[in-house]
Design a protein around this motif. Structure first.
Motif, PDB file in Angstrom:
ATOM      1  N   ARG A   1     -14.618   8.569  10.556  1.00  0.00           N
ATOM      2  CA  ARG A   1     -15.599   7.736  11.320  1.00  0.00           C
ATOM      3  C   ARG A   1     -16.678   7.186  10.720  1.00  0.00           C
ATOM      4  NH1 ARG A   1     -20.859   7.071  12.746  1.00  0.00           N
ATOM      5  NH2 ARG A   1     -20.983   9.365  13.047  1.00  0.00           N
ATOM      6  N   ASP A   2     -17.623   7.958  10.359  1.00  0.00           N
ATOM      7  CA  ASP A   2     -18.933   7.428   9.644  1.00  0.00           C
ATOM      8  C   ASP A   2     -18.535   7.052   8.259  1.00  0.00           C
ATOM      9  OD1 ASP A   2     -21.518   7.181   9.220  1.00  0.00           O
ATOM     10  OD2 ASP A   2     -21.989   9.116   9.452  1.00  0.00           O
TER      11      ASP A   2
ATOM     12  N   GLN B   1     -16.296   3.425   8.704  1.00  0.00           N
ATOM     13  CA  GLN B   1     -16.941   2.386   9.560  1.00  0.00           C
ATOM     14  C   GLN B   1     -17.627   1.219   8.877  1.00  0.00           C
ATOM     15  OE1 GLN B   1     -19.759   4.228  12.309  1.00  0.00           O
ATOM     16  NE2 GLN B   1     -21.391   4.361  10.776  1.00  0.00           N
TER      17      GLN B   1
ATOM     18  N   PHE C   1     -15.270   4.328  19.728  1.00  0.00           N
ATOM     19  CA  PHE C   1     -14.905   3.164  20.750  1.00  0.00           C
ATOM     20  C   PHE C   1     -16.249   2.558  21.040  1.00  0.00           C
ATOM     21  CE2 PHE C   1     -11.967   6.508  21.089  1.00  0.00           C
ATOM     22  CZ  PHE C   1     -10.545   5.588  21.324  1.00  0.00           C
TER      23      PHE C   1
ATOM     24  N   SER D   1     -18.418  -1.721  20.427  1.00  0.00           N
ATOM     25  CA  SER D   1     -18.041  -3.084  20.280  1.00  0.00           C
ATOM     26  C   SER D   1     -17.189  -3.619  19.118  1.00  0.00           C
ATOM     27  CB  SER D   1     -18.895  -3.766  20.475  1.00  0.00           C
ATOM     28  OG  SER D   1     -18.567  -5.236  20.103  1.00  0.00           O
TER      29      SER D   1
ATOM     30  N   LYS E   1     -16.851  -6.372  17.664  1.00  0.00           N
ATOM     31  CA  LYS E   1     -17.576  -7.442  17.190  1.00  0.00           C
ATOM     32  C   LYS E   1     -18.763  -6.619  16.120  1.00  0.00           C
ATOM     33  CE  LYS E   1     -16.922 -10.657  20.761  1.00  0.00           C
ATOM     34  NZ  LYS E   1     -17.316 -10.980  22.141  1.00  0.00           N
TER      35      LYS E   1
ATOM     36  N   ASN F   1     -21.538   3.899  25.444  1.00  0.00           N
ATOM     37  CA  ASN F   1     -21.650   3.785  26.623  1.00  0.00           C
ATOM     38  C   ASN F   1     -20.469   3.991  27.510  1.00  0.00           C
ATOM     39  OD1 ASN F   1     -19.812   1.582  25.880  1.00  0.00           O
ATOM     40  ND2 ASN F   1     -21.313   0.087  25.913  1.00  0.00           N
TER      41      ASN F   1
ATOM     42  N   LYS G   1     -18.266   2.312  29.010  1.00  0.00           N
ATOM     43  CA  LYS G   1     -17.028   1.465  28.636  1.00  0.00           C
ATOM     44  C   LYS G   1     -16.397   2.223  27.558  1.00  0.00           C
ATOM     45  CE  LYS G   1     -15.679  -3.236  26.967  1.00  0.00           C
ATOM     46  NZ  LYS G   1     -14.831  -3.835  28.021  1.00  0.00           N
TER      47      LYS G   1
ATOM     48  N   ASN H   1     -29.034  -0.847  15.956  1.00  0.00           N
ATOM     49  CA  ASN H   1     -27.504  -0.373  15.960  1.00  0.00           C
ATOM     50  C   ASN H   1     -26.931  -0.470  17.445  1.00  0.00           C
ATOM     51  OD1 ASN H   1     -25.819   1.352  14.710  1.00  0.00           O
ATOM     52  ND2 ASN H   1     -26.507   3.140  15.726  1.00  0.00           N
TER      53      ASN H   1
ATOM     54  N   ASN I   1     -28.441  -2.169  20.065  1.00  0.00           N
ATOM     55  CA  ASN I   1     -29.027  -3.504  20.885  1.00  0.00           C
ATOM     56  C   ASN I   1     -29.676  -2.994  22.310  1.00  0.00           C
ATOM     57  OD1 ASN I   1     -29.031  -6.258  20.942  1.00  0.00           O
ATOM     58  ND2 ASN I   1     -27.355  -6.688  22.394  1.00  0.00           N
TER      59      ASN I   1
ATOM     60  N   SER J   1     -30.405   9.169  15.311  1.00  0.00           N
ATOM     61  CA  SER J   1     -30.448   8.635  13.852  1.00  0.00           C
ATOM     62  C   SER J   1     -32.039   8.628  13.445  1.00  0.00           C
ATOM     63  CB  SER J   1     -29.927   7.331  13.806  1.00  0.00           C
ATOM     64  OG  SER J   1     -28.419   7.228  13.871  1.00  0.00           O
TER      65      SER J   1
ATOM     66  N   THR K   1     -30.272   9.089   8.239  1.00  0.00           N
ATOM     67  CA  THR K   1     -29.398   7.860   8.446  1.00  0.00           C
ATOM     68  C   THR K   1     -29.763   7.371   6.907  1.00  0.00           C
ATOM     69  OG1 THR K   1     -29.881   7.716  10.526  1.00  0.00           O
ATOM     70  CG2 THR K   1     -29.042   5.933   9.264  1.00  0.00           C
TER      71      THR K   1
ATOM     72  N   HIS L   1     -27.211  16.375   9.702  1.00  0.00           N
ATOM     73  CA  HIS L   1     -26.487  15.232   9.273  1.00  0.00           C
ATOM     74  C   HIS L   1     -27.118  14.396   8.199  1.00  0.00           C
ATOM     75  CE1 HIS L   1     -23.446  11.781  10.553  1.00  0.00           C
ATOM     76  NE2 HIS L   1     -24.261  11.272   9.899  1.00  0.00           N
TER      77      HIS L   1
ATOM     78  N   HIS M   1     -27.192  11.976   4.789  1.00  0.00           N
ATOM     79  CA  HIS M   1     -26.785  11.163   3.911  1.00  0.00           C
ATOM     80  C   HIS M   1     -27.523  11.621   2.312  1.00  0.00           C
ATOM     81  CE1 HIS M   1     -24.718   8.473   6.582  1.00  0.00           C
ATOM     82  NE2 HIS M   1     -25.220   8.968   7.425  1.00  0.00           N
TER      83      HIS M   1
HETATM   84  C1  LIG Z   1     -23.708  -0.597  22.243  1.00  0.00           C
HETATM   85  C2  LIG Z   1     -22.970  -1.974  21.974  1.00  0.00           C
HETATM   86  C3  LIG Z   1     -21.747  -2.090  22.765  1.00  0.00           C
HETATM   87  C4  LIG Z   1     -24.038  -2.915  22.760  1.00  0.00           C
HETATM   88  O1  LIG Z   1     -23.586  -4.223  22.289  1.00  0.00           O
HETATM   89  P1  LIG Z   1     -24.197  -5.250  23.420  1.00  0.00           P
HETATM   90  O2  LIG Z   1     -23.776  -6.873  22.815  1.00  0.00           O
HETATM   91  O3  LIG Z   1     -25.749  -5.137  23.850  1.00  0.00           O
HETATM   92  O4  LIG Z   1     -23.270  -5.040  24.794  1.00  0.00           O
HETATM   93  P2  LIG Z   1     -22.908  -5.474  26.120  1.00  0.00           P
HETATM   94  O5  LIG Z   1     -22.758  -4.386  26.897  1.00  0.00           O
HETATM   95  O6  LIG Z   1     -23.926  -6.738  26.420  1.00  0.00           O
HETATM   96  O7  LIG Z   1     -21.420  -6.391  25.740  1.00  0.00           O
HETATM   97  C5  LIG Z   1     -21.243  -7.279  24.902  1.00  0.00           C
HETATM   98  C6  LIG Z   1     -19.845  -7.233  24.704  1.00  0.00           C
HETATM   99  O8  LIG Z   1     -19.426  -5.886  23.993  1.00  0.00           O
HETATM  100  C7  LIG Z   1     -18.403  -5.319  24.610  1.00  0.00           C
HETATM  101  N1  LIG Z   1     -18.662  -4.125  24.573  1.00  0.00           N
HETATM  102  C8  LIG Z   1     -19.402  -3.230  25.145  1.00  0.00           C
HETATM  103  N2  LIG Z   1     -19.248  -1.961  24.957  1.00  0.00           N
HETATM  104  C9  LIG Z   1     -18.186  -1.823  24.523  1.00  0.00           C
HETATM  105  C10 LIG Z   1     -17.470  -0.794  23.921  1.00  0.00           C
HETATM  106  N3  LIG Z   1     -18.105   0.496  24.096  1.00  0.00           N
HETATM  107  N4  LIG Z   1     -16.255  -1.018  23.458  1.00  0.00           N
HETATM  108  C11 LIG Z   1     -15.858  -2.141  23.208  1.00  0.00           C
HETATM  109  N5  LIG Z   1     -16.375  -3.255  23.624  1.00  0.00           N
HETATM  110  C12 LIG Z   1     -17.728  -2.837  24.216  1.00  0.00           C
HETATM  111  C13 LIG Z   1     -18.452  -5.826  26.047  1.00  0.00           C
HETATM  112  O9  LIG Z   1     -17.134  -5.750  26.725  1.00  0.00           O
HETATM  113  C14 LIG Z   1     -18.784  -7.494  25.732  1.00  0.00           C
HETATM  114  O10 LIG Z   1     -17.799  -8.132  25.453  1.00  0.00           O
HETATM  115  P3  LIG Z   1     -17.669  -9.680  25.555  1.00  0.00           P
HETATM  116  O11 LIG Z   1     -17.543  -9.800  27.015  1.00  0.00           O
HETATM  117  O12 LIG Z   1     -18.712 -10.266  24.961  1.00  0.00           O
HETATM  118  O13 LIG Z   1     -15.989  -9.965  25.141  1.00  0.00           O
HETATM  119  C15 LIG Z   1     -23.168  -2.507  20.491  1.00  0.00           C
HETATM  120  O14 LIG Z   1     -24.222  -2.454  20.082  1.00  0.00           O
HETATM  121  C16 LIG Z   1     -22.323  -1.654  19.740  1.00  0.00           C
HETATM  122  O15 LIG Z   1     -20.966  -1.441  19.739  1.00  0.00           O
HETATM  123  N6  LIG Z   1     -22.708  -0.827  18.683  1.00  0.00           N
HETATM  124  C17 LIG Z   1     -22.092   0.264  17.820  1.00  0.00           C
HETATM  125  C18 LIG Z   1     -22.859   0.417  16.603  1.00  0.00           C
HETATM  126  C19 LIG Z   1     -22.310   1.447  15.676  1.00  0.00           C
HETATM  127  O16 LIG Z   1     -21.086   1.927  15.987  1.00  0.00           O
HETATM  128  N7  LIG Z   1     -23.066   1.698  14.740  1.00  0.00           N
HETATM  129  C20 LIG Z   1     -22.415   2.911  13.783  1.00  0.00           C
HETATM  130  C21 LIG Z   1     -22.458   4.207  14.264  1.00  0.00           C
HETATM  131  S1  LIG Z   1     -23.925   5.118  14.647  1.00  0.00           S
HETATM  132  C22 LIG Z   1     -24.070   5.769  13.000  1.00  0.00           C
HETATM  133  O17 LIG Z   1     -23.490   5.606  12.043  1.00  0.00           O
HETATM  134  C23 LIG Z   1     -25.293   6.894  12.846  1.00  0.00           C
HETATM  135  C24 LIG Z   1     -24.761   8.292  13.121  1.00  0.00           C
HETATM  136  C25 LIG Z   1     -24.278   8.783  14.140  1.00  0.00           C
HETATM  137  O18 LIG Z   1     -23.753   8.501  11.971  1.00  0.00           O
HETATM  138  C26 LIG Z   1     -26.015   9.107  12.479  1.00  0.00           C
HETATM  139  C27 LIG Z   1     -26.702   8.774  11.337  1.00  0.00           C
HETATM  140  O19 LIG Z   1     -26.339   8.812  10.231  1.00  0.00           O
HETATM  141  O20 LIG Z   1     -28.028   8.333  11.708  1.00  0.00           O
END
Ligand SMILES: CC(C)(COP(=O)([O-])OP(=O)([O-])OC[C@H]1O[C@@H](n2cnc3c(N)ncnc32)[C@H](O)[C@@H]1OP(=O)([O-])[O-])[C@@H](O)C(=O)NCCC(=O)NCCSC(=O)C[C@@](C)(O)CC(=O)[O-]
Length: 298
Positions: free
Chosen positions: A13-14, A17, A48, A50, A52, A81, A83, A110, A112, A141, A177, A205, A207
């Protein structure tokens, strides 16, 4: 010093991605199966989120459908979330993780939303997870620095960690992070955060961007932590932290733990094999120094 340490493998995953090139589902499945065979007890398989925002994780449901799940091993996913949780449940996932941040700017970039909004979003997820018998892990993070805000006060980390723990996360993983933390700051952080969350419920965790990760893990061991996240072959980075390199390599952590006489139940040679295979698939040098040393000596 603990006698046993739990390693949380976050490579699939990490690690993956952040890859720009497409990675076949079959290669992701092979990686997870290799990690299972190496004796990992906890593997973060995908997320799981977005597609996008993080296109590389779009195939996570297919990966879950195809991996060989060994009893006693946890196969987890990130869910930001409700979803995401619903999609994870649909894919048969039995453990998920929510992820917040100690920095407002990083939270916005990250996921939004603000820190408070993120905690409000997690609440219904936690409730649905409870109803479905799903365990939830929490991440914070930017615990030792933020790419946008710089220094982060440990009290802010403690506040978010406590909020996650209080809402039902069984463990909170503290994410450096951008890898700017150093051992003294790590010890100070744990000292402050552990006033709010017990040490045995905290994970590290780290990096390895500044080459401090192993030293920070050692410092955390001295502070009583016994769970660490790591990434095979040092894969990864964070899409929302420019220049962040991978997590500390699992092979390097394992080698250090073995040297300290600490048990993990993981086979180092098999882990090196898993890391080398995925490095070849990605066409990049193996990020584990232990793996490179062992492989060049063969
Ligand atoms: C949180 C959101 C979704 C907010 O994103 P948003 O745009 O604010 O979400 P929204 O609720 O307004 O929805 C916008 C669109 O996204 C869809 N959507 C909404 N939720 C989902 C979902 N769960 N799965 C699939 N689709 C989703 C939703 O259905 C909609 O679709 P549209 O109508 O435009 O077609 C977005 O910002 C996002 O997905 N962010 C993920 C970022 C991410 O994965 N970052 C990496 C992981 S964190 C990390 O690596 C750090 C960590 C953990 O390792 C620790 C460290 O090292 O620090």
């Amino acid at each position: 010093m603990p006698r046993r340490v739990r390693l949380v493998e976050v490579g699939p995953r990490d690690g993956l991605q952040n890859e720009k090139q497409p990675i076949d589902v079959a290669d992701k499945v092979r990686l997870v199966d290799d990690l299972t065979a190496a004796g990992l007890h906890y593997i973060e398989v995908g997320s799981f989120v977005s597609p996008k925002w993080v296109p590389q994780m779009a195939g996570s449901a297919e990966v879950f459908a195809q991996i060989k799940q060994k009893p006693g091993v946890t196969y987890a996913a990130l869910t930001p979330n409700l979803k995401g949780l619903e999609a994870a449940i649909e894919a048969g996932v039995s453990e998920v993780a929510v992820f917040g941040a100690a920095s407002e700017a990083f939270s916005q970039k990250n996921i939004n939303c603000s820190i408070d909004e993120s905690l409000a979003r997690f609440a219904p997820l936690m409730e649905a997870a409870r109803e479905n018998g799903i365990q939830v892990r929490g991440y914070v993070s930017c615990v030792l620095g933020c790419p946008y805000e710089g220094e982060v006060d440990p009290k802010r980390v403690a506040h978010v960690a406590h909020a996650l723990f209080a809402m039902g996360c069984y463990e909170v993983s503290l994410g450096d992070t951008i890898g700017t933390g150093t051992p003294g700051k790590t010890r100070q952080l744990i000292e402050v955060v552990s006033r709010e969350v017990p040490r045995d419920k905290l994970a590290g965790h780290f990096h390895d961007t500044y080459g401090q990760a192993l030293a920070n893990i050692y410092a955390s061991l001295l502070e009583g932590l016994c769970t660490f996240d790591s990434s095979v072959a040092g894969l990864g980075g964070c899409p929302y932290a420019k220049g962040a390199s991978g997590n500390v390599a699992s092979e390097d952590v394992l080698y250090m733990l073995q040297g300290l006489g600490i048990e993990t139940g993981i086979d180092l040679d098999a882990l090196i094999g898993a890391g080398q295979r995925i490095s070849e698939v990605l066409g990049r040098p193996n990020g584990s120094r232990v793996a490179r040393a062992r492989l060049s000596a063969q």
